[in-house]
Design a protein around this motif. Structure first.
Motif, PDB file in Angstrom:
ATOM      1  N   ASP A  94       9.683   1.001  -9.257  1.00  6.35           N
ATOM      2  CA  ASP A  94      10.903   1.822  -9.337  1.00  6.35           C
ATOM      3  C   ASP A  94      10.753   3.102  -8.527  1.00  6.35           C
ATOM      4  O   ASP A  94      11.670   3.501  -7.786  1.00  6.35           O
ATOM      5  CB  ASP A  94      11.205   2.148 -10.803  1.00  6.35           C
ATOM      6  CG  ASP A  94      11.532   0.894 -11.621  1.00  6.35           C
ATOM      7  OD1 ASP A  94      11.905  -0.125 -10.976  1.00  6.35           O
ATOM      8  OD2 ASP A  94      11.390   0.923 -12.848  1.00  6.35           O
ATOM      9  N   VAL A  95       9.570   3.731  -8.641  1.00  7.60           N
ATOM     10  CA  VAL A  95       9.332   4.979  -7.880  1.00  7.60           C
ATOM     11  C   VAL A  95       9.340   4.698  -6.384  1.00  7.60           C
ATOM     12  O   VAL A  95       9.890   5.473  -5.582  1.00  7.60           O
ATOM     13  CB  VAL A  95       7.994   5.610  -8.324  1.00  7.60           C
ATOM     14  CG1 VAL A  95       7.646   6.804  -7.428  1.00  7.60           C
ATOM     15  CG2 VAL A  95       8.074   6.055  -9.774  1.00  7.60           C
ATOM     16  N   PHE A  96       8.708   3.570  -5.968  1.00  5.45           N
ATOM     17  CA  PHE A  96       8.671   3.210  -4.547  1.00  5.45           C
ATOM     18  C   PHE A  96      10.080   2.976  -3.999  1.00  5.45           C
ATOM     19  O   PHE A  96      10.407   3.366  -2.877  1.00  5.45           O
ATOM     20  CB  PHE A  96       7.826   1.944  -4.366  1.00  5.45           C
ATOM     21  CG  PHE A  96       7.736   1.481  -2.938  1.00  5.45           C
ATOM     22  CD1 PHE A  96       6.884   2.103  -2.043  1.00  5.45           C
ATOM     23  CD2 PHE A  96       8.538   0.438  -2.487  1.00  5.45           C
ATOM     24  CE1 PHE A  96       6.809   1.683  -0.730  1.00  5.45           C
ATOM     25  CE2 PHE A  96       8.477   0.023  -1.177  1.00  5.45           C
ATOM     26  CZ  PHE A  96       7.607   0.639  -0.294  1.00  5.45           C
ATOM     27  N   GLY A  97      10.938   2.345  -4.754  1.00  7.78           N
ATOM     28  CA  GLY A  97      12.314   2.120  -4.317  1.00  7.78           C
ATOM     29  C   GLY A  97      13.057   3.425  -4.092  1.00  7.78           C
ATOM     30  O   GLY A  97      13.796   3.583  -3.101  1.00  7.78           O
ATOM     31  N   GLN A  98      12.881   4.376  -5.018  1.00  6.88           N
ATOM     32  CA  GLN A  98      13.532   5.685  -4.860  1.00  6.88           C
ATOM     33  C   GLN A  98      13.027   6.397  -3.604  1.00  6.88           C
ATOM     34  O   GLN A  98      13.807   6.997  -2.855  1.00  6.88           O
ATOM     35  CB  GLN A  98      13.273   6.532  -6.106  1.00  6.88           C
ATOM     36  CG  GLN A  98      13.879   5.958  -7.381  1.00  6.88           C
ATOM     37  CD  GLN A  98      13.460   6.728  -8.624  1.00  6.88           C
ATOM     38  OE1 GLN A  98      12.765   7.759  -8.524  1.00  6.88           O
ATOM     39  NE2 GLN A  98      13.864   6.235  -9.809  1.00  6.88           N
ATOM     40  N   LEU A  99      11.684   6.298  -3.359  1.00  9.09           N
ATOM     41  CA  LEU A  99      11.100   6.947  -2.178  1.00  9.09           C
ATOM     42  C   LEU A  99      11.636   6.316  -0.900  1.00  9.09           C
ATOM     43  O   LEU A  99      11.926   7.023   0.077  1.00  9.09           O
ATOM     44  CB  LEU A  99       9.568   6.835  -2.239  1.00  9.09           C
ATOM     45  CG  LEU A  99       8.792   7.455  -1.067  1.00  9.09           C
ATOM     46  CD1 LEU A  99       9.069   8.969  -0.996  1.00  9.09           C
ATOM     47  CD2 LEU A  99       7.295   7.204  -1.229  1.00  9.09           C
ATOM     48  N   ASP A 100      11.762   4.982  -0.862  1.00  7.12           N
ATOM     49  CA  ASP A 100      12.270   4.298   0.323  1.00  7.12           C
ATOM     50  C   ASP A 100      13.707   4.724   0.640  1.00  7.12           C
ATOM     51  O   ASP A 100      14.065   4.924   1.801  1.00  7.12           O
ATOM     52  CB  ASP A 100      12.210   2.786   0.078  1.00  7.12           C
ATOM     53  CG  ASP A 100      12.588   1.999   1.324  1.00  7.12           C
ATOM     54  OD1 ASP A 100      11.959   2.236   2.377  1.00  7.12           O
ATOM     55  OD2 ASP A 100      13.491   1.148   1.242  1.00  7.12           O
ATOM     56  N   SER A 105      17.344   7.864   4.224  1.00 11.00           N
ATOM     57  CA  SER A 105      18.363   8.927   4.354  1.00 11.00           C
ATOM     58  C   SER A 105      17.935   9.987   5.348  1.00 11.00           C
ATOM     59  O   SER A 105      18.707  10.408   6.227  1.00 11.00           O
ATOM     60  CB  SER A 105      18.622   9.547   2.969  1.00 11.00           C
ATOM     61  OG  SER A 105      19.532  10.627   3.073  1.00 11.00           O
ATOM     62  N   VAL A 106      16.646  10.405   5.235  1.00  9.80           N
ATOM     63  CA  VAL A 106      16.129  11.425   6.162  1.00  9.80           C
ATOM     64  C   VAL A 106      16.090  10.885   7.590  1.00  9.80           C
ATOM     65  O   VAL A 106      16.439  11.581   8.550  1.00  9.80           O
ATOM     66  CB  VAL A 106      14.719  11.880   5.705  1.00  9.80           C
ATOM     67  CG1 VAL A 106      14.093  12.792   6.745  1.00  9.80           C
ATOM     68  CG2 VAL A 106      14.800  12.593   4.362  1.00  9.80           C
ATOM     69  N   ALA A 107      15.671   9.601   7.769  1.00  8.76           N
ATOM     70  CA  ALA A 107      15.603   9.009   9.111  1.00  8.76           C
ATOM     71  C   ALA A 107      16.978   8.958   9.754  1.00  8.76           C
ATOM     72  O   ALA A 107      17.142   9.206  10.957  1.00  8.76           O
ATOM     73  CB  ALA A 107      15.006   7.609   9.013  1.00  8.76           C
ATOM     74  N   GLY A 108      17.998   8.596   8.977  1.00 11.66           N
ATOM     75  CA  GLY A 108      19.345   8.561   9.529  1.00 11.66           C
ATOM     76  C   GLY A 108      19.794   9.927  10.015  1.00 11.66           C
ATOM     77  O   GLY A 108      20.411  10.055  11.081  1.00 11.66           O
ATOM     78  N   LYS A 109      19.494  10.962   9.224  1.00 10.71           N
ATOM     79  CA  LYS A 109      19.865  12.325   9.636  1.00 10.71           C
ATOM     80  C   LYS A 109      19.117  12.733  10.901  1.00 10.71           C
ATOM     81  O   LYS A 109      19.684  13.379  11.796  1.00 10.71           O
ATOM     82  CB  LYS A 109      19.564  13.300   8.505  1.00 10.71           C
ATOM     83  CG  LYS A 109      20.434  13.075   7.267  1.00 10.71           C
ATOM     84  CD  LYS A 109      20.058  14.035   6.150  1.00 10.71           C
ATOM     85  CE  LYS A 109      20.933  13.793   4.901  1.00 10.71           C
ATOM     86  NZ  LYS A 109      20.561  14.705   3.797  1.00 10.71           N
TER      87      LYS A 109
END
Length: 710
Positions: A94-100, A105-109
Motif C-alpha cells: 500500500d505504501v509503495f503504491g502511494q509513493l509511485d 505526479s512529480v514527473a509529469g510536472k
C-alpha cells in the motif's frame, strides 16, 4: 537387551527371518552342549523376547506421541509468524503504491516544465548561434586578409571549428557570385584547411587505434565533401604493411576481420567502406601479386600449377570474404576474380593440352629408352596368319619368333605417371574452364591420355605380345609371356577406369559430350579385348599344340601295349605333359581375373581333353597297357582339378570311364556301358574305344558286345 534389539531393528534392510535365526543361534550357543536341540530353552527365549518387544513397543509409542505433540506446537508457532509477515507485506504494498503515484505526479510536472523551458530556450539558442555565425561571417566579408580567430588557431577546438566552417561554407554557396566572390574564396580556403586537418587527425588516431577519436572525426568529416578522402586514407594506411610475407593470401582474411570490427565502430556506412576496402585488395594487391607470379610462361607445367593454385585460392578467399560484403554485392568478388585472371584463362585450354601431350610423350620416350627399345611399325595379322599356315602345312618355321626375352613393354609405373598427369590436368580443367567449355576440354584431355597410354603404349605392347606368342604344334614347350601382358593390361585398364569415374565422367555427365566419351571408350575397350582374346587363344593353342606334338612323338606304342608284364604306372610322356601344364595353370590364375579366368581355364581344359582323347584313339591297348592308360588319365584328372571347371572335370571323368572299357573283362562290358557315366553317350563313341582293345577281334563275334556295336 532392548538396546541390542534396537540396533538390529535399525539395520537396512531388516529381515524377520534373519532376526529369528540369530536369536536361535545365540540361544544354542549359550547352552553348554550346543550340539543337542533344546526346545524348552528355545521356547523360553522366544517368550521372553516377545515380552521385551512389547515393552520396547510401548516405549516407542510413548516417544512418538511426545514428538507429535512437539511438532504440532511448532507448526502453530510458525503459522502465527507467517500471518504477521503477510500483514506487514500488505502494508508495504500500500505504501509503495502511494509513493509511485507521487513520483508520477512529480514527473509529469517536470516534463511540463521542461517543455516550457525548451520553448523559451530554443529560439534564444538559435539566435545566439546565428549571431555567432554572423560574427565569423563578418570576418570573411571584411576586405583584406582573414584575421585568424582563436577557434581556427586552437588545435583543441578543431571539432568546433569544423562545425563553424561547414555551416559557413553551406551559407556561402547561396551567396551571389558578384560582390561576394572574394569572401567565398576565403571561406573555401579555410574549409579546405580544416578538412585537411581533420583527415590528418583521423590518420593520427588510426595509427594509435583510438577508436573513439576516429569515430568522432569520421562523423564530422561525413558532413564534408572530402569524406571519401577520409575513407581512402583509412584503407591506404590499413593496407600499407605486408599481409604475411611472400604469401599474400594468408594475411588477407585476418586483416579484413580485424578492420571490419573497427569499420563497424568508426563509420556510419560500414558496409560501403568494407566493400571498398576489399575492392582495393583485389584490384591492387591481388592483381599485382597474380601478374608477378604468372609473368613467366617458359615452364608451362609450373605456370599451370601456379595458375590453378592462385585461382583456387582466390575463389576460396572470395567465399571467406563474402560475409563482409553487402547483399547487393553478392557476385562482385567473382567478377573481380574473373578480371584478375581473364587474360590467363583465355589461353588456358591450348596450354593445358600442349603440356599434357608433352608430358605423356616424354614419359613414353623415357620408358622405351630405359628398355633400349626403338618403336617400329608392328606386323599386322596377315603376315602372322601366313606364318601359321605355312608352318602347319609344311611343318617348318619360316621365321623366328621375337619374344624380346620375355619383356612385355608394359609398365604400371609409366601408366600411373601418365594417369597422375592427366588427373592433375583434369583437376585444373574443372576449375579453370567455364561451364560451357568444360565437357569439350575434358574430352580433349581424355583423348590425349587414351592416345599415349592406350594406343601408343598398351596397344603397341599387345601387338608385340601377339607376335611373340609361339606358333602352335612346336616340339619345344613354348615360352608364354602373353599372360603377363594380360595381367599388366588389366591393371592399366582398371587404373584408367578409376580415373575416368573420378575425373572425366563428372565433367561430361548429363551433357552431349557424354555419348561421345562412351562411344570412344567402348571402341577402345573392344579393340583391347579383341587382341587380348587373340593372344590368349594363341597361347592356349601353343600349349595344346605342344601337348599334341609331344605325345605324338614321345608316347611309345609299347606304353599301352607292352609285350611283358610291367608295373602299372603312368607313362613318362604323360608325366612330362602334366609337369609342364601345372606352371601354365598357375600362371593363368595369377595373370587373368574375373569371368575371363574361368573362360580361359575351361577353354584350356576342353582343348586338352580333345587332344588326349584323339591321342588315345591312335593307340591299341592290352590289359597292362589299359592299366597304364588309366594311370595316365588319373594324372590328367589330378592336373585339371586346378582348373575348377565342372565341365572339364566331367569330360575327364567320362574319359576315365571310357578307359575302363579297355580293362574290364569282356563279359562285363555290357554292365560298364550301361553305367551312370557312359549310358547317355553315343554308342559310336563307346564302340570306338572298345575297338582299341587288342582282343577286340576275339570278342567281336561273341555276345558280349550285343547292343554295343550293332
Amino acid at each position: 537387551m532392548l538396546s541390542q534389539y534396537m540396533e538390529e531393528f535399525e539395520q537396512e534392510p531388516f529381515e524377520v527371518g534373519e532376526f529369528i535365526e540369530r536369536l536361535t543361534w545365540r540361544t544354542n550357543n549359550e547352552l553348554q552342549n550346543s550340539e543337542d536341540f533344546h526346545p524348552v530353552a528355545l521356547h523360553d527365549t522366544f517368550i521372553q523376547t516377545i515380552k521385551d518387544l512389547k515393552i520396547l513397543q510401548e516405549k516407542q509409542q510413548s516417544r512418538c506421541e511426545r514428538l507429535e505433540e512437539s511438532l504440532r506446537q511448532e507448526k502453530e508457532s510458525h503459522a502465527k509468524k507467517i500471518a504477521k509477515l503477510q500483514e506487514r507485506h500488505q502494508t508495504a504494498i500500500d505504501v509503495f503504491g502511494q509513493l509511485d503515484e507521487k513520483i508520477n505526479s512529480v514527473a509529469g510536472k517536470i516534463m511540463h516544465l521542461g517543455e516550457q523551458l525548451e520553448n523559451v530556450n530554443t529560439p534564444r539558442s538559435r539566435s545566439v548561434e546565428a549571431q555567432k555565425l554572423l560574427n565569423f561571417m563578418s570576418e570573411f566579408l571584411a576586405a583584406g586578409p582573414v584575421i585568424v580567430n582563436d577557434i581556427f588557431a586552437d588545435a583543441a577546438r578543431l571539432s568546433e571549428a569544423a562545425d563553424v566552417i561547414q555551416k559557413l561554407y553551406a551559407i556561402s554557396q547561396d551567396l551571389p557570385p558578384g560582390n561576394f566572390a572574394e569572401s567565398k574564396r576565403k571561406i573555401e580556403k579555410k574549409y579546405d584547411e580544416v578538412e585537411r586537418r581533420l583527415i590528418e587527425e583521423f590518420a593520427t588516431a588510426q595509427k594509435s587505434e583510438d577508436i573513439e577519436r576516429m569515430k568522432t572525426l569520421a562523423q564530422i568529416l561525413s558532413q564534408f565533401k572530402g569524406y571519401t578522402q577520409c575513407v581512402d586514407a583509412y584503407i591506404e594506411q590499413s593496407q600499407m604493411q605486408p599481409y604475411s610475407g611472400k604469401d599474400i593470401f594468408i594475411g588477407i582474411v585476418p586483416l579484413c576481420k580485424h578492420h571490419y570490427e573497427i569499420i563497424q565502430k568508426v563509420f556510419a556506412n560500414p558496409q560501403q567502406v568494407m566493400s571498398k576496402f576489399i575492392l582495393n585488395i583485389y584490384q591492387l594487391k591481388l592483381h599485382q601479386y597474380a601478374m608477378t607470379k604468372l609473368e613467366d610462361k617458359k615452364d608451362e607445367e609450373k605456370y599451370l600449377r601456379t595458375l590453378y593454385e592462385l585461382y583456387s585460392r582466390t575463389l576460396k578467399l572470395s567465399t571467406d570474404l563474402q560475409i563482409y560484403m553487402s547483399t547487393i554485392d553478392d557476385d562482385l568478388l567473382q567478377k573481380l576474380t574473373q578480371q584478375i585472371f581473364i587474360k590467363h584463362l583465355a589461353g588456358y585450354t591450348e596450354m593445358e593440352t600442349k603440356c599434357l601431350t608433352a608430358k605423356c610423350s616424354t614419359e613414353l620416350e623415357k620408358f622405351y629408352a630405359s628398355k633400349k627399345h626403338q618403336k617400329t611399325a608392328t606386323t599386322k595379322g596377315f603376315r602372322r596368319n601366313m606364318e601359321v599356315l605355312i608352318a602347319t602345312r609344311a611343318n617348318i618355321n619360316i621365321a623366328a619368333i621375337e619374344d624380346y626375352g620375355g619383356e612385355t613393354f608394359l609398365s604400371e609405373e609409366l601408366a600411373i605417371n601418365m594417369l597422375q598427369e592427366a588427373k592433375a590436368s583434369l583437376k585444373r580443367c574443372r576449375l579453370l574452364s567455364n561451364e560451357t567449355d568444360l565437357p569439350g576440354n575434358a574430352i580433349k584431355l581424355n583423348d590425349i591420355l587414351l592416345r599415349f597410354l592406350m594406343h601408343e603404349h598398351v596397344d603397341y605392347a599387345l601387338e608385340l605380345g601377339l607376335q611373340a606368342v609361339p606358333l602352335s604344334e612346336g616340339r619345344v614347350f613354348p615360352q608364354l609371356y602373353f599372360f603377363d601382358v594380360v595381367q599388366k593390361t588389366n591393371i592399366i585398364v582398371h587404373l584408367l577406369d578409376k580415373l575416368c569415374h573420378t575425373s572425366v565422367i563428372p565433367c561430361v555427365n548429363n551433357t552431349p559430350k557424354y555419348s561421345d566419351y562412351v562411344f570412344k571408350k567402348r571402341i577402345l575397350m573392344e579393340q583391347i579385348e579383341t587382341k587380348l582374346d587373340q593372344g590368349l587363344d594363341r597361347s592356349i593353342s601353343a600349349v595344346i599344340g605342344w601337348v599334341k606334338v609331344y605325345l605324338q612323338y614321345e608316347q611309345k606304342k609299347t606304353d599301352y601295349k607292352p609285350e611283358t608284364d610291367v608295373d602299372t604306372i603312368s607313362s613318362a610322356a604323360c608325366l612330362q605333359v602334366v609337369q609342364n601344364l601345372q606352371p601354365v595353370i598357375v600362371q593363368i590364375k595369377k595373370c587373368v581375373d574375373g569371368e575371363n579366368l574361368q573362360n580361359v581355364l575351361t577353354e584350356l581344359g576342353t582343348r586338352l581333353h580333345r587332344v588326349i582323347y584323339d591321342h588315345l584313339q591312335t593307340m591299341q591297348f592290352n590289359t597292362a597297357g589299359a592299366m597304364c592308360a588309366i594311370c595316365d588319365v588319373n594324372e590328367y584328372r589330378k592336373c585339371i582339378r586346378e582348373l575348377d571347371s565342372p565341365l572339364v572335370t566331367q569330360l575327364f571323368d567320362i574319359l576315365h570311364a571310357l578307359c575302363n572299357l579297355l580293362l574290364v573283362k569282356p563279359q562285363n562290358l555290357q554292365e560298364v556301358c550301361t553305367g551312370d557315366t557312359l549310358n547317355y553317350l553315343d554308342k559310336s563313341v563307346v564302340r570306338q574305344f572298345i575297338q582299341l582293345r587288342t582282343d577286340f577281334r576275339i570278342i567281336k563275334n561273341t555276345n558280349y558286345l550285343k547292343g554295343i556295336i550293332e
